[in-house]
Design an enzyme around this catalytic site. Structure first.
Site, PDB file in Angstrom:
ATOM      1  CD  GLN A   1       2.410  -1.439  -4.873  1.00 37.01           C
ATOM      2  OE1 GLN A   1       1.364  -0.818  -4.750  1.00 37.01           O
ATOM      3  NE2 GLN A   1       3.482  -1.114  -4.188  1.00 37.01           N
TER       4      GLN A   1
ATOM      5  CE  LYS B   1       3.719  -2.466  -0.339  1.00 31.49           C
ATOM      6  NZ  LYS B   1       4.594  -1.315  -0.390  1.00 31.49           N
TER       7      LYS B   1
ATOM      8  CG  ASP C   1       5.004  -9.016  -4.997  1.00 30.95           C
ATOM      9  OD1 ASP C   1       4.071  -8.553  -4.323  1.00 30.95           O
ATOM     10  OD2 ASP C   1       6.114  -8.457  -5.108  1.00 30.95           O
TER      11      ASP C   1
ATOM     12  CB  CYS D   1      12.483  -1.943  -3.554  1.00 33.80           C
ATOM     13  SG  CYS D   1      12.780  -1.136  -1.984  1.00 33.80           S
TER      14      CYS D   1
ATOM     15  CG  HIS E   1       9.533  -4.823  -4.260  1.00 32.40           C
ATOM     16  ND1 HIS E   1      10.235  -5.333  -3.192  1.00 32.40           N
ATOM     17  CD2 HIS E   1       9.190  -3.559  -3.912  1.00 32.40           C
ATOM     18  CE1 HIS E   1      10.290  -4.426  -2.232  1.00 32.40           C
ATOM     19  NE2 HIS E   1       9.676  -3.335  -2.641  1.00 32.40           N
TER      20      HIS E   1
HETATM   21  N1  PMP Z   1       6.317  -6.314  -3.791  1.00 35.84           N
HETATM   22  C1  PMP Z   1       5.886  -5.158  -4.297  1.00 35.84           C
HETATM   23  C2  PMP Z   1       5.400  -5.119  -5.715  1.00 35.84           C
HETATM   24  C3  PMP Z   1       5.904  -4.010  -3.505  1.00 35.84           C
HETATM   25  O1  PMP Z   1       5.495  -2.849  -4.015  1.00 35.84           O
HETATM   26  C4  PMP Z   1       6.367  -4.101  -2.166  1.00 35.84           C
HETATM   27  C5  PMP Z   1       6.406  -2.881  -1.258  1.00 35.84           C
HETATM   28  N2  PMP Z   1       6.996  -1.760  -1.829  1.00 35.84           N
HETATM   29  C6  PMP Z   1       6.797  -5.334  -1.695  1.00 35.84           C
HETATM   30  C7  PMP Z   1       6.751  -6.418  -2.529  1.00 35.84           C
HETATM   31  C8  PMP Z   1       7.318  -5.509  -0.298  1.00 35.84           C
HETATM   32  O2  PMP Z   1       6.307  -5.332   0.631  1.00 35.84           O
HETATM   33  P1  PMP Z   1       6.649  -5.239   2.184  1.00 35.84           P
HETATM   34  O3  PMP Z   1       7.732  -4.202   2.318  1.00 35.84           O
HETATM   35  O4  PMP Z   1       5.365  -4.812   2.802  1.00 35.84           O
HETATM   36  O5  PMP Z   1       7.115  -6.576   2.627  1.00 35.84           O
END
Ligand code: PMP
Length: 411
Positions: A203, A226, A200, A367, A124
């Site tokens: 997910q 999430k 990270d 993203c 991401h």
């Molecule tokens: N890493 C991953 C794999 C994600 O899916 C996301 C959210 N789409 C994020 C980071 C970022 O999370 P946040 O927007 O809650 O900071």
């Protein structure tokens, strides 16, 4: 005895699905954010109605109790992820801020010109851009562990990439491919090469049991929103020794021990990293979300996701002209499936699914632009599941995709 996870019953816990406008909504955008159960909303209202005061500051009873509630939430999180101590849990705004904290408070101070940071092609943006920024400030180089055509990390080049690496930052589960990475193996390899590991887990933590002490990672990040919790709260788990030796990220109230005209000294961990008034409501909410998920147990949440993913892979694979990205085996995925359908633009498809079938999915690059470039795509459509989704909803999705083919005359 844990509560049985029956999606139709679980759905009733979520007030948004009782709203007349959304009663028939098939919500399949859980990887972006999940809906919030009554239990979490009530915990937040209860906090503001009965316990609100600024924390760590007051000596009066109300403030002391608010502080206790905030710190109890931290202990709940620590227990949930198997941290050795609550001191290893830093509250942040979310995964993005957690990764930035490591990038700025650890990497910016420790990396030198010529050092190497390794990420993967399936990250991401929030696990790419902070490293690009820090590399440009320090002169370190950034390299990307490749993704194979079938959506896995290419482990054959892992050792070559990790040679000389100071940081290895990777996702536990991909928000596009769904791939669950072999985190223990990756951490072990990074350790052997002396690299700090940043996981990270945005997910993954919402979908399966996680134990940071078993994994052995240095840092792990996730977001409350999430996993049935509120937006604006997240967690950075950090190994105690590393957090102790790190300098602060942001300066302000609460993170100091003493401020003099000529300098300052820092509070203990984790407060050293929590400058300013914290998101107490968020901490209360994430703890309530953990309580909510724990009624079912994370093993059951995982089994449910797995069943839906198996179903999705089975019925979507039969839709003509579909290209599903990511692993063929549902076991290797967290609960999501991304795809393209004929030459229909994902945005048009998502709009069609919403207007005609009340199905909410995400369309775009999610993203993860470098990953889409690697896949030779600009955008995909993503269906992502959670505990209130049913197999029936997955079947409606498959039927809707067939109709989309004739609607767009793409069949
Ligand atoms: N890493 C991953 C794999 C994600 O899916 C996301 C959210 N789409 C994020 C980071 C970022 O999370 P946040 O927007 O809650 O900071």
């Amino acid at each position: 005895m844990s509560r049985r996870l029956e999606p139709e019953v679980v759905r009733a816990d979520f007030p948004i699905f009782s709203d007349p406008r959304w009663r028939d909504l098939i919500y399949l955008d859980n990887a972006a954010t999940t809906q919030k159960p009554r239990q979490v909303l009530e915990a937040i209202t209860e906090y503001y109605s009965r316990l609100n005061a600024n924390v760590h500051r007051g000596v009066y009873e109300l403030s002391v109790e608010a502080t206790e509630v905030y710190e109890r939430s931290r202990r709940r999180v620590a227990e949930f992820i198997g941290a050795r101590s609550w001191r290893e849990v830093v509250f942040t705004r979310g995964t993005t801020e957690s990764i930035n904290l490591v990038a700025y408070a650890w990497a910016l101070r420790n990396l030198r010109k010529g050092d190497k940071v390794v990420v993967t092609e399936m990250e991401h943006h929030s696990n790419v851009v902070p490293w690009q920024l820090v590399c440009s400030l320090t002169g370190a180089t950034l390299s990307y562990l490749p993704v194979t055509d079938d959506g896995y990390l290419d482990l054959s080049s892992l050792d070559a990439h990790l040679k000389g690496a100071r940081v290895f930052a990777f996702t536990y589960a991909s928000n596009v491919l769904g791939t669950i990475n072999p985190v223990r193996e990756l951490v072990k390899a990074a350790r052997e090469h002396g690299a700090v590991t940043v996981v990270d887990a945005a997910q993954y933590v919402p979908h399966a049991p996680v134990n940071v002490s078993d994994i052995g990672c240095d840092f792990l990040a996730f977001s409350g929103h999430k996993m049935c919790g509120p937006m604006g709260i997240g967690v950075l788990y950090g190994r105690r020794e590393l957090l102790e030796e790190m300098e602060p990220f942001q300066g302000g109230g609460e993170m100091i021990r003493e401020v003099r005209f000529d300098g300052s000294s820092w509070n203990e961990v984790p407060w050293k990293f929590e400058a300013g008034t914290p998101n107490v409501e968020g901490a209360v909410g994430i703890a309530a979300a953990i309580d909510y998920l724990s009624q079912f147990g994370m093993d059951q949440v995982r089994s449910h996701d797995l069943r839906l993913t198996e179903k999705a892979l089975e019925v979507l694979a039969e839709v003509p002209k579909i290209r599903i990205v990511g692993p063929e085996s549902a076991r290797d995925r967290c609960g999501l499936v991304s795809f393209t359908l004929a030459d229909i633009h994902p945005h048009d498809l998502a709009e069609f699914l919403d207007r005609r079938f009340r199905i909410a999915v995400r369309a775009g690059h999610h993203c993860a632009m470098p990953l889409h470039t690697r896949l030779g795509l600009t955008a995909t459509t993503r269906a992502s599941f959670y505990l209130y989704n049913s197999e029936q909803e997955v079947e409606v999705l498959a039927r809707a995709l067939r109709e989309a083919l004739s609607y767009f005359r793409a069949a």
